[in-house]
Design a protein around this motif. Structure first.
Motif, short mmCIF file in Angstrom:
data_model
loop_
_atom_site.label_atom_id
_atom_site.label_comp_id
_atom_site.label_asym_id
_atom_site.label_seq_id
_atom_site.Cartn_x
_atom_site.Cartn_y
_atom_site.Cartn_z
N MET A 37 1.18 -1.02 0.30
CA MET A 37 0.13 -0.21 0.02
C MET A 37 0.38 1.88 0.04
SD MET A 37 -3.17 -1.19 2.68
CE MET A 37 -4.10 0.51 1.76
N ARG A 62 1.91 2.58 -9.93
CA ARG A 62 1.21 1.15 -10.30
C ARG A 62 0.70 1.70 -11.45
NH1 ARG A 62 -3.49 2.78 -6.64
NH2 ARG A 62 -2.49 3.20 -5.03
N ASP A 71 -0.70 -5.29 -5.25
CA ASP A 71 -0.20 -5.02 -5.22
C ASP A 71 1.14 -4.18 -6.24
OD1 ASP A 71 1.58 -2.38 -4.94
OD2 ASP A 71 1.32 -3.10 -2.81
N LEU A 72 -0.16 -3.16 -7.03
CA LEU A 72 0.40 -2.77 -8.41
C LEU A 72 1.80 -2.51 -8.72
CD1 LEU A 72 -2.48 -1.50 -10.51
CD2 LEU A 72 -1.35 -4.18 -10.65
N GLY A 88 -7.04 -5.32 0.92
CA GLY A 88 -6.06 -5.42 0.88
C GLY A 88 -5.67 -4.38 -0.42
N GLY A 89 -5.06 -4.17 -1.07
CA GLY A 89 -4.75 -3.40 -2.36
C GLY A 89 -5.75 -1.41 -2.28
N PHE A 94 -7.50 -1.25 -4.65
CA PHE A 94 -7.23 -0.18 -5.66
C PHE A 94 -9.02 -0.52 -6.74
CE2 PHE A 94 -2.77 -2.51 -5.55
CZ PHE A 94 -2.63 -1.13 -5.24
#
Lengths: 464, 259
Positions: free
Chosen positions: A81, A88, A378-379, B6-7, B9
């Motif tokens: 994060m 990204r 996680d990009l 989580g992420g 996005f």
């Protein structure tokens, strides 16, 4: 009320849907009472090839190793994060080469379909008209090249080319050295995936049974994929009557039981649903998270200690490692997400799951979907999802178990070892040495040879 | 370790949120009076075409007006049935002059369009109007009935999960995003599946949304037009193809496509 009637009422019968009746006791021991132990869970691969002989009959001198184990690619620990949007974005852009684009869905939510196909080239987004292509198979995030004509902002696709997978090669002298290390006998690689305990207890009985089989048959390598402590397990974490943290449970129920496994090399792979692992994909290897402030009920065991024996190797998820010349990739559970997003047309009777696995190989990525479906991805770490050329791809998944050759790669889904209150399955790979199959003495010593693993690998997927 | 946290996005609505959304289905549904009166009542929820409705629009002719201090009660008829519509006097929050003007126009034998909340009280379905206005262009009446047919046909032919996101573009009635199209075009996208397999898969996608999915016997029971052997064969094939996966044991399956 008559005492007899009272008694009868107390026996709590639960009607099960299949028509039979199960008493509570039987129900509690559904795993223990299973009748399909050791049966094949699917056809397997090359079952005409021989299995590896018992350890004693391999002619290996004691103390000498039958294989080299090397980590090829691994995700290092990182703080998640923290990837800014720009990082990204550029990570996504870096997946594309010139003239390539990424398949996307027009709507922000919802599934792909032939009306909503869009290609994102990084600079522009073009709607795709696939009516001119006979057969296609697409998912969001797929990197493709499309050729066709533009009409009013719509690309009428005539041909669509996805990248192709590469095959690993070794030079012949190396391959010969490995074969002699193995004493020209096959390697046995077993793979199982969590959960390792049924959902009605925390006794890890299926794991015990698997380790029992490991100690009698001594495979060369045992790959155990997470989740080890499944965060979805319905029971509170307890050992006996004591509530414990996930690390302690892992140490006592899993790590301690791995202690007497040599000569088998054990490899642990985390899973995103693992309570003891880094929760974001890609995941670094399992590691201790010691906090010296706390002691558990056992004074010697600190909270956050996995307490793994030294011979156990923790790798990342995804991970690539080498067992002699065999390059093995492992990732959990990427196939499931692909199965929920992939749409196709005109693929005929070609089975779908090998095609899905083929997408992973062709895209050269352990997780080619954008946006991520169920994975907390996680990009900023897309780099570590790159897939080098592989010989074996282990993709433990909730989908049906299978073992199938895709191009030059053997793809195996061992399935979970425990499924609800019942037992699951695990995979046994028997990989014969290269030279026994491709005997070409005229070959130049330094010439690179293809591994041809699908021809010389037997896979059995067996119920625990 | 929570996947959702989580992420971050892509924010995917949790199951809870989705359920809440289903309950608070506030899409305005056009209905005929007969459909409204025949709405099924279960747990204070009114169902039309197996879909929860609360805000509805009806159009019809005023048969009688009862006027009291606190409310106007209209009896409205649209050639399918007669219904009682209550319009409460909310002094202060309305432009009283416009309201008075309108009410003068809405005598007997006037066509009106009513938007309001459908309620069931002691097994009687009534409509509490938010707004009543006279219809000036009779094309509106035609349009209302056409739209009613369209929405009903759409709801009954497509899945409830897609109808929860329904809400047609009011002007055109054309669906707005790819998601719904996807549901309707599923057949095309899974072109290699047989019709029995599609039927079985759809049953799992619609009804097997819990963690365990569905037991095969319950599917055989529900799809009684298909023979048990065919259902089992379809489940096996769908599982091998990655459209279904087995959950707690070999008899429970769930669709990989369900959200």
């Amino acid at each position: 009320m008559q005492p007899a009637a009272k008694k009868a009422k107390k026996v709590n019968l639960k009607v099960n849907f299949a028509g039979g009746e199960m008493s509570e006791k039987e129900e509690k021991e559904r795993y223990a009472n299973r009748k399909n132990c050791g049966r094949r869970a699917c056809e397997g691969l090359n079952v005409h090839l021989e299995k590896r002989a018992l350890w004693e009959d391999l002619g290996t001198r004691s103390g000498s190793s039958r294989f080299e184990f090397e980590r090829v690619a691994e995700v290092e620990a990182y703080r998640y994060m923290f990837a800014p949007p720009s990082a990204r974005c550029s990570a996504l852009g870096a997946r594309l080469e010139e003239e390539e684009g990424m398949i996307a869905c027009e709507g922000l939510t919802g599934k792909l379909n032939k009306e909503s196909l869009i290609m994102d080239t990084g600079e522009a987004r073009v709607r795709l008209d696939m009516s001119g292509v006979g057969a296609w198979s697409c998912f969001p995030g797929q990197v493709v090249r499309a050729r066709g004509s533009m009409e009013e902002g719509v690309l009428r696709v005539e041909e669509m080319v996805a990248p192709t997978a590469r095959a690993p090669r070794s030079n012949a002298s190396e391959a010969r050295r490995y074969a002699s290390m193995q004493n020209h006998k096959p390697l046995a690689v077993w793979c199982a995936a969590g959960p390792y305990t049924t959902n009605d207890n925390l006794d890890f009985l299926p794991l015990n049974d698997l380790l029992e089989a490991v100690s009698t048959q001594a495979p060369d390598v045992l790959v155990l994929c997470g989740p080890f402590v499944d965060e979805k397990h319905p029971l509170p974490l307890k050992i006996g009557d004591d509530f414990v943290d996930p690390f302690t449970l892992f140490a006592v129920k899993v790590a301690w039981r791995l202690a007497d496994s040599p000569p088998t090399k054990i490899v642990l792979v985390p899973s995103p649903t693992d309570a003891i692992a880094h929760s974001v994909f890609p995941q670094p290897p399992l590691s201790d998270r010691k906090d010296p402030k706390f002691a558990t009920w056992d004074q010697d065991l600190r909270v956050g200690t996995l307490d793994l024996p030294a011979h156990v190797a923790c790798v990342s998820n995804p991970a690539v490692f080498r067992i002699n010349e065999i390059v093995v990739g492992v990732a959990t559970d990427v196939l499931f997400d692909l199965a929920s997003e992939e749409k196709s047309k005109g693929m005929g009777d070609a089975p779908r799951v090998p095609r899905l696995a083929g997408h992973l190989l062709a895209q050269r990525s352990f997780y080619p979907l954008v946006p991520a479906v169920s994975m907390p991805l996680d990009l900023g770490r897309l780099d570590s999802l790159r897939m080098p050329p592989l010989d074996v791809l282990l993709v433990p998944s909730k989908l049906a178990v299978f073992a199938t050759p895709v191009d030059h790669v053997v793809v195996v889904n061992p399935g979970p070892l425990a499924k609800g209150a019942y037992g699951g399955a695990f995979a046994q790979l028997t990989i014969h040495p290269l030279t026994t199959l491709s005997s070409s003495p005229s070959e130049e010593e330094e010439e690179a040879v293809l591994h041809k693993v699908p021809e010389r690998t037997r896979v059995d997927i067996v119920r625990i | 370790m929570m996947q959702d946290s989580g992420g971050g996005f892509v924010s995917q609505p949790s199951q809870e949120q989705q359920q809440q959304e289903k309950r608070r289905n506030s899409a305005l549904v056009p209905l005929t009076i007969k459909m409204a009166l025949n709405a099924q009542v279960s747990d204070d929820i009114l169902l039309v075409d197996d879909r929860e409705v609360s805000q509805v629009r009806i159009c019809g002719n005023i048969m009688r007006v009862d006027q009291t201090e606190t409310k106007y009660v209209y009896f409205i008829e649209d050639q399918t049935g007669l219904m009682e519509v209550t319009h409460w006097n909310n002094a202060g929050d309305e432009d009283l002059n416009t309201l008075r003007d309108r009410r003068e126009k809405m005598a007997q034998r006037t066509y009106v369009a009513v938007v309001g909340q459908l309620k069931s009280y002691e097994a009687r379905v009534t409509l509490s109007a938010y707004d009543i206005r006279p219809i000036e262009d009779m094309n509106e009446l035609t349009h209302h009935f056409l739209e009613t047919i369209y929405v009903s046909a759409k709801t009954t032919s497509s899945s409830p999960s897609s109808s929860s996101s329904y809400a047609p573009n009011a002007q055109t009635g054309v669906p707005m995003d790819g998601a719904r199209e996807g549901d309707n075009n599923n057949n095309n996208n899974n072109g290699s599946l047989t019709s029995i397999q599609l039927q079985v898969l759809e049953h799992y996608s619609l009804h097997g949304t819990g963690d365990e999915g569905l037991h095969i016997e319950s599917v055989i029971y529900a799809l009684n037009t298909i023979s048990p052997a065919d259902v089992k064969a379809a489940v096996d094939a769908l599982t091998n193809e990655g459209h279904l996966y087995s959950t707690v044991d070999d008899d429970h399956h769930k669709s990989t496509d369900s959200e």
